[in-house]
Design a protein around this motif. Structure first.
Motif, PDB file in Angstrom:
ATOM      1  N   ARG A   1       0.859  -1.185   0.000  1.00 39.96           N
ATOM      2  CA  ARG A   1       0.000   0.000   0.000  1.00 39.96           C
ATOM      3  C   ARG A   1       0.891   1.229   0.000  1.00 39.96           C
ATOM      4  NH1 ARG A   1      -1.456  -3.618   4.031  1.00 39.96           N
ATOM      5  NH2 ARG A   1      -3.228  -4.934   3.427  1.00 39.96           N
ATOM      6  N   SER A   2       0.676   2.130  -0.944  1.00 44.21           N
ATOM      7  CA  SER A   2       1.604   3.232  -1.163  1.00 44.21           C
ATOM      8  C   SER A   2       1.597   4.245  -0.025  1.00 44.21           C
ATOM      9  CB  SER A   2       1.280   3.937  -2.486  1.00 44.21           C
ATOM     10  OG  SER A   2      -0.004   4.550  -2.438  1.00 44.21           O
ATOM     11  N   ASN A   3       0.432   4.562   0.538  1.00 47.79           N
ATOM     12  CA  ASN A   3       0.370   5.572   1.588  1.00 47.79           C
ATOM     13  C   ASN A   3       0.848   4.962   2.896  1.00 47.79           C
ATOM     14  OD1 ASN A   3      -0.272   7.730   3.292  1.00 47.79           O
ATOM     15  ND2 ASN A   3      -2.110   8.227   2.125  1.00 47.79           N
ATOM     16  N   GLY A   4       1.985   5.410   3.376  1.00 48.65           N
ATOM     17  CA  GLY A   4       2.589   4.831   4.564  1.00 48.65           C
ATOM     18  C   GLY A   4       3.515   3.673   4.272  1.00 48.65           C
ATOM     19  N   ASP A   5       3.728   3.374   2.972  1.00 50.81           N
ATOM     20  CA  ASP A   5       4.595   2.252   2.585  1.00 50.81           C
ATOM     21  C   ASP A   5       4.231   0.981   3.355  1.00 50.81           C
ATOM     22  OD1 ASP A   5       6.122   3.544   0.640  1.00 50.81           O
ATOM     23  OD2 ASP A   5       7.436   4.428   2.149  1.00 50.81           O
ATOM     24  N   GLY A   6       2.951   0.662   3.367  1.00 53.44           N
ATOM     25  CA  GLY A   6       2.496  -0.519   4.076  1.00 53.44           C
ATOM     26  C   GLY A   6       2.756  -1.788   3.289  1.00 53.44           C
ATOM     27  N   ILE A   7       3.248  -2.795   3.957  1.00 53.07           N
ATOM     28  CA  ILE A   7       3.464  -4.104   3.344  1.00 53.07           C
ATOM     29  C   ILE A   7       2.904  -5.171   4.274  1.00 53.07           C
ATOM     30  CG2 ILE A   7       5.479  -3.470   1.967  1.00 53.07           C
ATOM     31  CD1 ILE A   7       7.249  -4.628   4.144  1.00 53.07           C
ATOM     32  N   SER A   8       2.442  -6.252   3.686  1.00 48.92           N
ATOM     33  CA  SER A   8       1.939  -7.355   4.497  1.00 48.92           C
ATOM     34  C   SER A   8       2.073  -8.648   3.727  1.00 48.92           C
ATOM     35  CB  SER A   8       0.467  -7.121   4.874  1.00 48.92           C
ATOM     36  OG  SER A   8      -0.356  -7.088   3.728  1.00 48.92           O
ATOM     37  N   THR A   9       2.223  -9.718   4.461  1.00 47.29           N
ATOM     38  CA  THR A   9       2.287 -11.060   3.889  1.00 47.29           C
ATOM     39  C   THR A   9       1.435 -11.984   4.748  1.00 47.29           C
ATOM     40  OG1 THR A   9       4.250 -11.676   5.184  1.00 47.29           O
ATOM     41  CG2 THR A   9       4.623 -10.703   3.010  1.00 47.29           C
ATOM     42  N   SER A  10       0.967 -13.041   4.141  1.00 43.28           N
ATOM     43  CA  SER A  10       0.217 -14.045   4.880  1.00 43.28           C
ATOM     44  C   SER A  10       0.378 -15.388   4.196  1.00 43.28           C
ATOM     45  CB  SER A  10      -1.272 -13.669   4.971  1.00 43.28           C
ATOM     46  OG  SER A  10      -1.858 -13.604   3.688  1.00 43.28           O
ATOM     47  N   ALA A  11       0.135 -16.439   4.947  1.00 44.86           N
ATOM     48  CA  ALA A  11       0.266 -17.785   4.406  1.00 44.86           C
ATOM     49  C   ALA A  11      -0.704 -18.712   5.119  1.00 44.86           C
ATOM     50  CB  ALA A  11       1.696 -18.304   4.567  1.00 44.86           C
ATOM     51  N   THR A  12      -1.215 -19.678   4.388  1.00 44.10           N
ATOM     52  CA  THR A  12      -2.041 -20.740   4.966  1.00 44.10           C
ATOM     53  C   THR A  12      -1.517 -22.076   4.466  1.00 44.10           C
ATOM     54  OG1 THR A  12      -3.657 -20.768   3.153  1.00 44.10           O
ATOM     55  CG2 THR A  12      -4.060 -19.230   4.968  1.00 44.10           C
ATOM     56  N   ALA A  13      -1.703 -23.109   5.263  1.00 45.39           N
ATOM     57  CA  ALA A  13      -1.307 -24.462   4.872  1.00 45.39           C
ATOM     58  C   ALA A  13      -2.206 -25.448   5.596  1.00 45.39           C
ATOM     59  CB  ALA A  13       0.161 -24.726   5.220  1.00 45.39           C
ATOM     60  N   SER A  14      -2.553 -26.523   4.911  1.00 44.53           N
ATOM     61  CA  SER A  14      -3.396 -27.540   5.535  1.00 44.53           C
ATOM     62  C   SER A  14      -3.038 -28.908   4.980  1.00 44.53           C
ATOM     63  CB  SER A  14      -4.874 -27.247   5.287  1.00 44.53           C
ATOM     64  OG  SER A  14      -5.208 -27.383   3.926  1.00 44.53           O
ATOM     65  N   ALA A  15      -3.182 -29.890   5.824  1.00 40.83           N
ATOM     66  CA  ALA A  15      -3.036 -31.295   5.440  1.00 40.83           C
ATOM     67  C   ALA A  15      -4.180 -32.047   6.095  1.00 40.83           C
ATOM     68  CB  ALA A  15      -1.688 -31.850   5.884  1.00 40.83           C
ATOM     69  N   ALA A  16      -4.882 -32.874   5.308  1.00 43.24           N
ATOM     70  CA  ALA A  16      -6.090 -33.494   5.848  1.00 43.24           C
ATOM     71  C   ALA A  16      -6.333 -34.855   5.239  1.00 43.24           C
ATOM     72  CB  ALA A  16      -7.298 -32.594   5.600  1.00 43.24           C
ATOM     73  N   SER A  17      -6.788 -35.734   6.091  1.00 48.04           N
ATOM     74  CA  SER A  17      -7.369 -36.995   5.637  1.00 48.04           C
ATOM     75  C   SER A  17      -8.889 -36.811   5.666  1.00 48.04           C
ATOM     76  CB  SER A  17      -6.929 -38.137   6.544  1.00 48.04           C
ATOM     77  OG  SER A  17      -7.454 -37.955   7.851  1.00 48.04           O
ATOM     78  N   GLN A  18      -9.604 -37.906   5.564  1.00 46.69           N
ATOM     79  CA  GLN A  18     -11.058 -37.785   5.539  1.00 46.69           C
ATOM     80  C   GLN A  18     -11.622 -37.347   6.889  1.00 46.69           C
ATOM     81  OE1 GLN A  18     -13.032 -41.379   4.315  1.00 46.69           O
ATOM     82  NE2 GLN A  18     -14.819 -40.281   3.523  1.00 46.69           N
ATOM     83  N   ASN A  19     -10.883 -37.604   7.974  1.00 46.49           N
ATOM     84  CA  ASN A  19     -11.418 -37.308   9.303  1.00 46.49           C
ATOM     85  C   ASN A  19     -10.490 -36.486  10.186  1.00 46.49           C
ATOM     86  OD1 ASN A  19     -13.952 -38.777   9.081  1.00 46.49           O
ATOM     87  ND2 ASN A  19     -12.680 -40.628   9.080  1.00 46.49           N
ATOM     88  N   VAL A  20      -9.289 -36.189   9.731  1.00 47.37           N
ATOM     89  CA  VAL A  20      -8.344 -35.394  10.513  1.00 47.37           C
ATOM     90  C   VAL A  20      -7.778 -34.300   9.624  1.00 47.37           C
ATOM     91  CG1 VAL A  20      -6.227 -35.393  11.874  1.00 47.37           C
ATOM     92  CG2 VAL A  20      -7.752 -37.384  11.962  1.00 47.37           C
ATOM     93  N   ALA A  21      -7.740 -33.062  10.154  1.00 49.01           N
ATOM     94  CA  ALA A  21      -7.215 -31.935   9.396  1.00 49.01           C
ATOM     95  C   ALA A  21      -6.348 -31.073  10.296  1.00 49.01           C
ATOM     96  CB  ALA A  21      -8.346 -31.093   8.796  1.00 49.01           C
ATOM     97  N   VAL A  22      -5.214 -30.629   9.759  1.00 43.15           N
ATOM     98  CA  VAL A  22      -4.318 -29.716  10.458  1.00 43.15           C
ATOM     99  C   VAL A  22      -4.171 -28.466   9.595  1.00 43.15           C
ATOM    100  CG1 VAL A  22      -2.028 -29.350  11.418  1.00 43.15           C
ATOM    101  CG2 VAL A  22      -3.071 -31.620  11.539  1.00 43.15           C
TER     102      VAL A  22
END
Length: 843
Positions: free
Chosen positions: A279-300
């Motif tokens: 974002r130019s006003n204030g030189d704002g920067i941000s990052t984010s990440a998501t990750a998941s691993a799942a079987s049929q009954n268990v998810a992380v």
């Protein structure tokens, strides 16, 4: 050539014409339609139209006495949807009632996943893989538990708004009745129908998180980043008792990204994403990440985010001090399901090393927190069970960042420390009493503990204004609440349904003895600082008077909610609601103890952004609000292409916790500010919220154009004196022209705010002028990659938000002449033009 002199002469229509032309620079050539859309190939080359979503409901298996049963689904939710385009209608197949049946039975049907019914939907040309949200089977997701005044903000809308801001509170700005009181860069406070902060119940994955700060610099929504949010439900005004007590204005329910289980039996599926924004006003920067691993009954699942910004510039190109910030959030979630049962364990940490507060005398210089949260959702033959338990801990420090610290010849120093925690549980059940009756019951407990102390900054054995002792504001303060409710929902026939609920909340509070910076028995002026006497011995008398009293307090509060919904046909809906809601005082409203002439200590208490000094009141009573509202809605009976909703409301509050004036602030450095004590009086508020959407044109070559809008007005005043309540939002509206074509979605937004003339003269609140802002955004989504580009405040307009508060740094005493010297109080200038760009990669 600067646009600043030109833009003041542009009428609104001319501004829209220019912004429309600017948007065309972002739009692709209509002939180049070969890129795939989100998650899959684009729809066929037929004229774009909204997809029809059908929910087929099956009757219950048990036999009915009537020859032909009239299927009676559980009441379905019909909130307004804050989205850039109108959502398609949700149709329900129903059997006709046989005319030969003397008294047709009402048959209950299991609704489809509630998220598919009322969450925001993708652009009409986009086909998205729908992943059911297992948490939608929890208690309170159907029927009148989601009243007509509710707005559910789904993942597509959140993804659109994430590039523009890292403040989760900003995600609520398109919900009817909501305005944002901006404090720090990631610490916005939502106001609903004129009530903000503790009068709004905010739930983070079922957790009640308290502001552990005398200035409320760490409100609940500051503990999560928009990248970690899966959905938000906003209830404006009348709130069912099953969705929270100890609040008046409404409820905000934030849920994190839901678990995503594997669709196949034996394999493990992995998903993830990485995003980056500038974002130019204030030189704002941000990052984010998501990750998941799942079987049929268990998810992380993992979701993390980091953001940073410098001070922003206003529409005149001036740097606005104390608006910088840095924040990072990390959450991990383990989910296990077994048939109809779901168990979730969440854990997370947050670290904010600094956050400037433009409308406060202090800044945040450290905020470290962690939480552990569990949830169980189970289904059985009798209904549903939804149970949660949580713990949240925070270490918080206020002091001066560079803008305030170095605006005098001698750097400022004043550490203020808090150590707080929240813990609690909730157990809710939804019981199928009969084919047309539903009972919700529940019990909740919330424990808050808080220590607030200010280490001495003037050492030695001699008494001084800030030493040699530690100033103790709250000493092992606790606030405990136990709430129990019962709620009955009845479907009388196809068109009429009702809800009646009652709730009791017992709140008991206590704190230990306190002390000031010194124990000198008599006030003595030893020097002058910024025109204010440095009074030695101003604390001893107040501390002794406070310590001599019993601090334990108990409040017994009753809430009642009654709703009636009438749907005469599939194109209209009317809902009448009444609520009696109560809230007990918070710890600072009751236990802040310094009084004049302890000016400096009083200035450190207060979360209103007005620069005034505050003291508590041990004799405060709980607030009780009586609200009546009527919601009328109409929509296209065929496809839901257009909709319109209006909600007028009236609220009368007994024992509203306002203020009484003790006198003007002391010294020339505090000219224009006052000293106040929290006090009960009666108040009344009334207003109206309006929302709607409609299609404008659909073309195979040029895509689909639609218009959406939201508007609101609230008036609040002290019923005893006739003086306006503080932070009342004037007439305002937001109008958006949206466009969708293949993987492209774009919008032109006009943000209109009227002049603020009704101000709280007791607090010396300042008026603000009306303004109009133009925002543009466009995005292209291939399914695997999303690109965002936009501009906020296109014409670099100078404005002052009506809830922005006072610009404190220029008013501080002994301000250096090189910085302009001490200036009179003024409103906080809003953010000038800001261009933003972002990219998200999914894998």
């Amino acid at each position: 050539m600067s646009l600043y002199p030109m833009r003041r002469a542009l009428p609104a229509a001319y501004a829209i014409a220019i912004s429309t032309a600017a948007l065309s620079l972002f739009l692709p050539d209509a002939r180049a339609q070969s890129a795939p859309s989100t998650q899959s190939a684009p729809a066929a080359q037929a004229a774009p139209s909204l997809p029809e979503v059908k929910v087929i409901q099956q009757p219950a298996a048990k036999p009915q006495p009537a020859p032909v049963a009239a299927p009676k689904p559980k009441p379905k939710a019909q909130p307004a949807v804050a989205e850039s385009e109108p959502a398609p209608a949700v149709k329900t197949k129903k059997k006709k009632i046989s005319s030969s049946a003397p008294k047709p039975a009402v048959v209950k049907a299991k609704p489809e996943k509630q998220s598919e019914q009322y969450q925001s939907l993708p652009p009409p040309e986009t086909v998205v893989e729908v992943q059911p949200n297992p948490t939608d089977d929890g208690v309170g997701n159907t029927g009148l538990a989601v009243p007509a005044n509710a707005t559910v903000i789904g993942a597509p809308v959140i993804e659109q708004q994430r590039p523009a801001s890292n403040d989760t509170a900003q995600l609520l700005k398109n919900a009817p009745g909501v305005s944002i009181y901006q404090a720090g860069g990631v610490s916005g406070l939502p106001a609903i129908n004129g009530m903000n902060d503790d009068r709004v119940r905010v739930m983070l994955n079922g957790m009640v998180v308290s502001s552990a700060c005398a200035n409320h610099m760490n409100p609940p929504l500051s503990y999560t980043d928009p990248a970690q949010v899966g959905s938000i439900e906003v209830l404006s005004g009348v709130t069912p008792v099953s969705k929270g007590g100890d609040s008046l204005g409404g409820t905000v329910i934030v849920e994190s990204l839901p678990p995503r289980f594997s669709a196949s039996g034996g394999s493990v599926e992995t998903h993830g994403s990485i995003s980056g924004y500038y974002r130019s006003n204030g030189d704002g920067i941000s990052t984010s990440a998501t990750a998941s691993a799942a079987s049929q009954n268990v998810a992380v699942n993992y979701a993390g985010a980091w953001s940073r910004a410098n001070n922003y510039d206003d529409g005149r190109g001036r740097e606005i001090a104390s608006t910088e910030y840095e924040a990072q959030n990390h959450n991990v979630q383990l989910s296990v399901r077994n048939g109809g049962d779901l168990f979730i364990v969440q854990g997370g940490v947050q670290y904010i090393p600094y956050q400037g507060f433009v409308n406060q005398r202090m800044d945040m210089v450290n905020n470290e927190s962690w939480h552990l949260n569990t949830r169980y959702v189970g289904k059985s033959g009798w209904g549903k069970l939804d149970a949660r338990a949580f713990y949240h801990s925070v270490d918080h420090e206020m002091n001066f960042l560079d803008d305030k610290k170095y605006n005098t010849a001698n750097p400022r120093q004043m550490p203020m420390l808090t150590d707080g925690s929240d813990a609690g549980y909730s157990v809710k059940a939804e019981i199928d009493v009969s084919d047309s009756d539903l009972i919700r019951v529940g019990n909740e407990f919330h424990h808050q503990s808080l220590d607030d102390w200010w280490p001495a900054t003037m050492g030695g054995m001699m008494p001084s204004m800030m030493g040699p002792n530690t100033y103790i504001t709250l000493n092992d303060a606790t606030r405990n609440r136990v709430g129990t409710f019962i709620e009955w929902e009845k479907q009388w026939d196809r068109a009429l349904s009702t809800l009646l609920g009652i709730r009791h909340d017992a709140v008991w509070m206590d704190t230990g003895n306190v002390q000031g910076y010194n124990n000198a028995p008599n006030p003595t002026n030893v020097s002058m600082m910024g025109g204010m006497p440095m009074n030695v011995g101003v604390y001893a008398g107040d501390a002794a008077a406070f310590n001599a009293r019993n601090h334990s307090r108990t409040d017994n509060n009753i809430d009642v909610t009654a709703l009636t919904r009438f749907e005469p046909d599939n194109a209209s809906m009317f809902e009448l609601g009444y609520a009696m809601k109560s809230r007990a005082p918070n710890l600072y409203e009751r236990y802040a103890w310094s009084k004049p002439p302890a000016q400096m200590a009083m200035n450190m208490i207060g979360w209103f952004g007005d620069g005034n000094g505050y003291t508590g009141n041990l004799d405060l009573d709980s607030e009780t609000a009586h609200t009546v509202s009527l919601t009328a809605g109409w929509h296209d009976r065929k496809n839901g292409d257009w909709n319109f909703k209006v909600t007028p409301y009236y609220t009368y509050v007994q024992d509203y916790i306002g203020v009484r004036k003790l006198g003007n602030s002391m010294g020339t450095a505090h000219a224009g500010f006052v000293n106040l004590q929290f006090a009960n009086h009666d108040a009344e508020l009334y207003g109206v919220n309006i929302s709607g959407s409609m299609p404008l044109a659909v073309s195979p070559a040029f895509g689909r154009f639609a218009l959406t809008g939201v508007a609101g007005y609230v008036h609040g005043e002290n019923a005893d004196t006739g003086v306006s309540l503080y932070h009342m939002m004037p007439l305002n509206g937001r109008l958006s022209l949206t466009h969708a074509l293949g993987g492209w979605t774009s919008a032109i937004e006009l943000d209109l705010v009227g002049g603020k003339r009704n101000v709280d003269t007791t607090r010396n609140e300042l008026e603000t002028a009306g303004y109009a802002l133009v925002n543009l955004r466009t995005a292209y989504d291939t399914g695997g990659v999303r690109f965002d580009l936009g501009v906020e405040n296109l014409f670099d307009t100078y404005f002052e938000h009506p809830l922005g508060g006072h610009y404190i740094e220029p008013t501080m005493g002994n301000r250096l002449p090189s910085l302009g010297g001490r200036q009179d109080k003024d409103n906080v200038p809003g953010v000038g033009r800001s261009l933003y760009a972002g990219v998200t990669v999914r894998f």
